[in-house]
Scaffold this motif. Structure first.
Motif, PDB file in Angstrom:
ATOM      1  N   LYS A 153       5.686  46.942   8.103  1.00  0.00           N
ATOM      2  CA  LYS A 153       4.688  46.339   7.228  1.00  0.00           C
ATOM      3  C   LYS A 153       4.339  44.928   7.699  1.00  0.00           C
ATOM      4  CE  LYS A 153       6.061  48.883   3.088  1.00  0.00           C
ATOM      5  NZ  LYS A 153       6.541  48.785   1.680  1.00  0.00           N
ATOM      6  N   TRP A 154       3.075  44.586   7.571  1.00  0.00           N
ATOM      7  CA  TRP A 154       2.652  43.232   7.905  1.00  0.00           C
ATOM      8  C   TRP A 154       1.506  42.832   6.987  1.00  0.00           C
ATOM      9  CZ3 TRP A 154      -2.409  42.935   9.892  1.00  0.00           C
ATOM     10  CH2 TRP A 154      -2.954  44.131  10.357  1.00  0.00           C
ATOM     11  N   ASP A 155       1.302  41.530   6.876  1.00  0.00           N
ATOM     12  CA  ASP A 155       0.357  40.997   5.891  1.00  0.00           C
ATOM     13  C   ASP A 155      -0.589  39.998   6.550  1.00  0.00           C
ATOM     14  OD1 ASP A 155      -0.938  40.061   3.656  1.00  0.00           O
ATOM     15  OD2 ASP A 155       0.777  38.947   2.868  1.00  0.00           O
ATOM     16  N   SER A 156      -1.873  40.279   6.483  1.00  0.00           N
ATOM     17  CA  SER A 156      -2.881  39.388   7.072  1.00  0.00           C
ATOM     18  C   SER A 156      -3.283  38.268   6.115  1.00  0.00           C
ATOM     19  CB  SER A 156      -4.124  40.188   7.462  1.00  0.00           C
ATOM     20  OG  SER A 156      -4.766  40.708   6.304  1.00  0.00           O
ATOM     21  N   THR A 157      -2.859  38.358   4.864  1.00  0.00           N
ATOM     22  CA  THR A 157      -3.333  37.404   3.854  1.00  0.00           C
ATOM     23  C   THR A 157      -2.427  36.185   3.695  1.00  0.00           C
ATOM     24  OG1 THR A 157      -2.147  38.489   2.028  1.00  0.00           O
ATOM     25  CG2 THR A 157      -4.347  39.314   2.571  1.00  0.00           C
ATOM     26  N   TYR A 158      -1.282  36.169   4.374  1.00  0.00           N
ATOM     27  CA  TYR A 158      -0.373  35.025   4.234  1.00  0.00           C
ATOM     28  C   TYR A 158      -1.050  33.734   4.691  1.00  0.00           C
ATOM     29  CZ  TYR A 158       3.143  31.573   5.366  1.00  0.00           C
ATOM     30  OH  TYR A 158       3.826  30.395   5.454  1.00  0.00           O
ATOM     31  N   ARG A 159      -0.912  32.682   3.854  1.00  0.00           N
ATOM     32  CA  ARG A 159      -1.366  31.346   4.222  1.00  0.00           C
ATOM     33  C   ARG A 159      -0.265  30.350   3.847  1.00  0.00           C
ATOM     34  NH1 ARG A 159      -4.108  34.483   6.133  1.00  0.00           N
ATOM     35  NH2 ARG A 159      -6.358  34.749   6.075  1.00  0.00           N
ATOM     36  N   PRO A 160       0.003  29.374   4.685  1.00  0.00           N
ATOM     37  CA  PRO A 160       1.038  28.374   4.389  1.00  0.00           C
ATOM     38  C   PRO A 160       0.741  27.604   3.105  1.00  0.00           C
ATOM     39  CG  PRO A 160       0.312  28.249   6.673  1.00  0.00           C
ATOM     40  CD  PRO A 160      -0.651  29.150   5.978  1.00  0.00           C
ATOM     41  N   GLY A 161       1.765  26.992   2.553  1.00  0.00           N
ATOM     42  CA  GLY A 161       1.625  26.286   1.284  1.00  0.00           C
ATOM     43  C   GLY A 161       0.590  25.179   1.284  1.00  0.00           C
ATOM     44  N   LYS A 162       0.460  24.466   2.394  1.00  0.00           N
ATOM     45  CA  LYS A 162      -0.487  23.354   2.471  1.00  0.00           C
ATOM     46  C   LYS A 162      -1.816  23.755   3.116  1.00  0.00           C
ATOM     47  CE  LYS A 162       2.690  19.436   2.352  1.00  0.00           C
ATOM     48  NZ  LYS A 162       3.059  18.154   2.989  1.00  0.00           N
ATOM     49  N   TYR A 163      -2.027  25.045   3.271  1.00  0.00           N
ATOM     50  CA  TYR A 163      -3.225  25.513   3.978  1.00  0.00           C
ATOM     51  C   TYR A 163      -4.512  24.997   3.332  1.00  0.00           C
ATOM     52  CZ  TYR A 163      -6.519  28.759   6.166  1.00  0.00           C
ATOM     53  OH  TYR A 163      -7.579  29.303   6.858  1.00  0.00           O
ATOM     54  N   VAL A 164      -4.672  25.215   2.036  1.00  0.00           N
ATOM     55  CA  VAL A 164      -5.904  24.828   1.335  1.00  0.00           C
ATOM     56  C   VAL A 164      -6.111  23.321   1.400  1.00  0.00           C
ATOM     57  CG1 VAL A 164      -7.074  24.752  -0.907  1.00  0.00           C
ATOM     58  CG2 VAL A 164      -5.856  26.825  -0.197  1.00  0.00           C
ATOM     59  N   GLU A 165      -5.029  22.570   1.183  1.00  0.00           N
ATOM     60  CA  GLU A 165      -5.102  21.103   1.220  1.00  0.00           C
ATOM     61  C   GLU A 165      -5.538  20.602   2.601  1.00  0.00           C
ATOM     62  OE1 GLU A 165      -1.892  17.431   1.307  1.00  0.00           O
ATOM     63  OE2 GLU A 165      -1.385  19.247   0.182  1.00  0.00           O
ATOM     64  N   LEU A 166      -4.952  21.168   3.648  1.00  0.00           N
ATOM     65  CA  LEU A 166      -5.267  20.712   4.999  1.00  0.00           C
ATOM     66  C   LEU A 166      -6.660  21.143   5.437  1.00  0.00           C
ATOM     67  CD1 LEU A 166      -1.814  21.268   6.729  1.00  0.00           C
ATOM     68  CD2 LEU A 166      -2.932  19.083   6.257  1.00  0.00           C
ATOM     69  N   VAL A 167      -7.070  22.336   5.042  1.00  0.00           N
ATOM     70  CA  VAL A 167      -8.426  22.781   5.378  1.00  0.00           C
ATOM     71  C   VAL A 167      -9.451  21.850   4.752  1.00  0.00           C
ATOM     72  CG1 VAL A 167     -10.135  24.602   5.000  1.00  0.00           C
ATOM     73  CG2 VAL A 167      -7.834  25.208   5.768  1.00  0.00           C
ATOM     74  N   ALA A 168      -9.219  21.443   3.505  1.00  0.00           N
ATOM     75  CA  ALA A 168     -10.129  20.501   2.828  1.00  0.00           C
ATOM     76  C   ALA A 168     -10.140  19.158   3.549  1.00  0.00           C
ATOM     77  CB  ALA A 168      -9.701  20.330   1.373  1.00  0.00           C
ATOM     78  N   LYS A 169      -8.955  18.730   3.995  1.00  0.00           N
ATOM     79  CA  LYS A 169      -8.850  17.457   4.730  1.00  0.00           C
ATOM     80  C   LYS A 169      -9.626  17.539   6.039  1.00  0.00           C
ATOM     81  CE  LYS A 169      -5.461  14.413   6.931  1.00  0.00           C
ATOM     82  NZ  LYS A 169      -4.016  14.229   7.251  1.00  0.00           N
TER      83      LYS A 169
END
Length: 231
Positions: free
Chosen positions: A28-44
């Motif tokens: 099993k594998w998951d393509s939807t995993y994003r790191p905890g700070k992903y949203v914050e860093l993308v906005a930055k």
């Protein structure tokens, strides 16, 4: 009658073993995993001013672990590494890089995909999608694709990343083929391996991430190979 019974029994056992083996091969594998700070860093990253002279370093924690502008003495070098990121995460945030129309994009990504059992063929497909999208959206951007770094299991810290050297080697062979498609391949792998094909212990703190000495090897290689000055 007894012979028929044993024949049926053997058939059932063989079928059961075959089914079990086939089931065991489904990982099993998951393509939807994003790191905890992903949203914050993308906005930055989106808020950060962009220029067509930018050199964008795109990847995961290995890219995120240094100040590229300072390391390379290049004010236009932009760090776009996110610790823990995978190829699907890079694809999700790639448009912001494309919209900036940078001069160069340096990509190093995939080791976390391997650790999460994302199939090699899927990782390769994502690499090719990155190249296609950058070329379509920012035709003058020069693409540099790095081969994956080795790991060193002697540190016993990132066990999900260890014991999967064949995946690293296969993907690196595929990355090297990008050179035939007018992509500049930066073959980092040989610069970081010891005699046993492991990440050199003196360049890492945990068998996966680099220490300053490791980044200096990387920087020196970029400089002596002319990747920072070529047009």
């Amino acid at each position: 009658m007894k012979a028929l019974f044993y024949k049926l029994l053997v058939t059932v056992v063989v079928f059961t073993l075959s089914f079990t083996a086939a089931t065991a091969q489904v990982v099993k594998w998951d393509s939807t995993y994003r790191p905890g700070k992903y949203v914050e860093l993308v906005a930055k990253f989106k808020a950060d001013p962009k220029s067509k002279t930018d050199f964008v370093f795109l990847g995961n924690s290995i890219t995120a672990g240094t100040d590229w502008a300072k390391l390379l003495d290049l004010p236009q070098a932009k760090n776009r590494g996110i610790s823990g990121d995978i190829t699907f995460g890079v694809l999700e945030r790639l448009q912001d890089v494309i919209d900036g129309k940078p001069t160069k994009v340096f990509i190093l990504i995939g080791i976390n995909d391997i650790s999460r059992n994302i199939p090699d063929s899927v990782i390769l497909r994502n690499y090719k999608t990155m190249i296609t999208r950058i070329r379509k959206g920012s035709k003058k951007t020069h693409i540099y694709f790095n081969t994956l770094l080795p790991v060193n299991s002697a540190f016993e810290k990132f066990k999900n990343h260890y014991g999967k050297d064949e995946h690293i080697l296969w993907l690196n062979d595929e990355i090297r083929k990008f050179a035939a498609k007018n992509v500049t391949v930066i073959d980092l792998y040989p610069n970081f391996t010891d005699q046993d094909k492991h990440l050199r212990a003196e360049l890492t703190k945990d068998g996966l991430h680099l220490i300053p000495a490791g980044y200096q090897v990387w920087a020196d290689f970029l400089k002596k190979s002319g990747y920072l000055t070529e047009r």
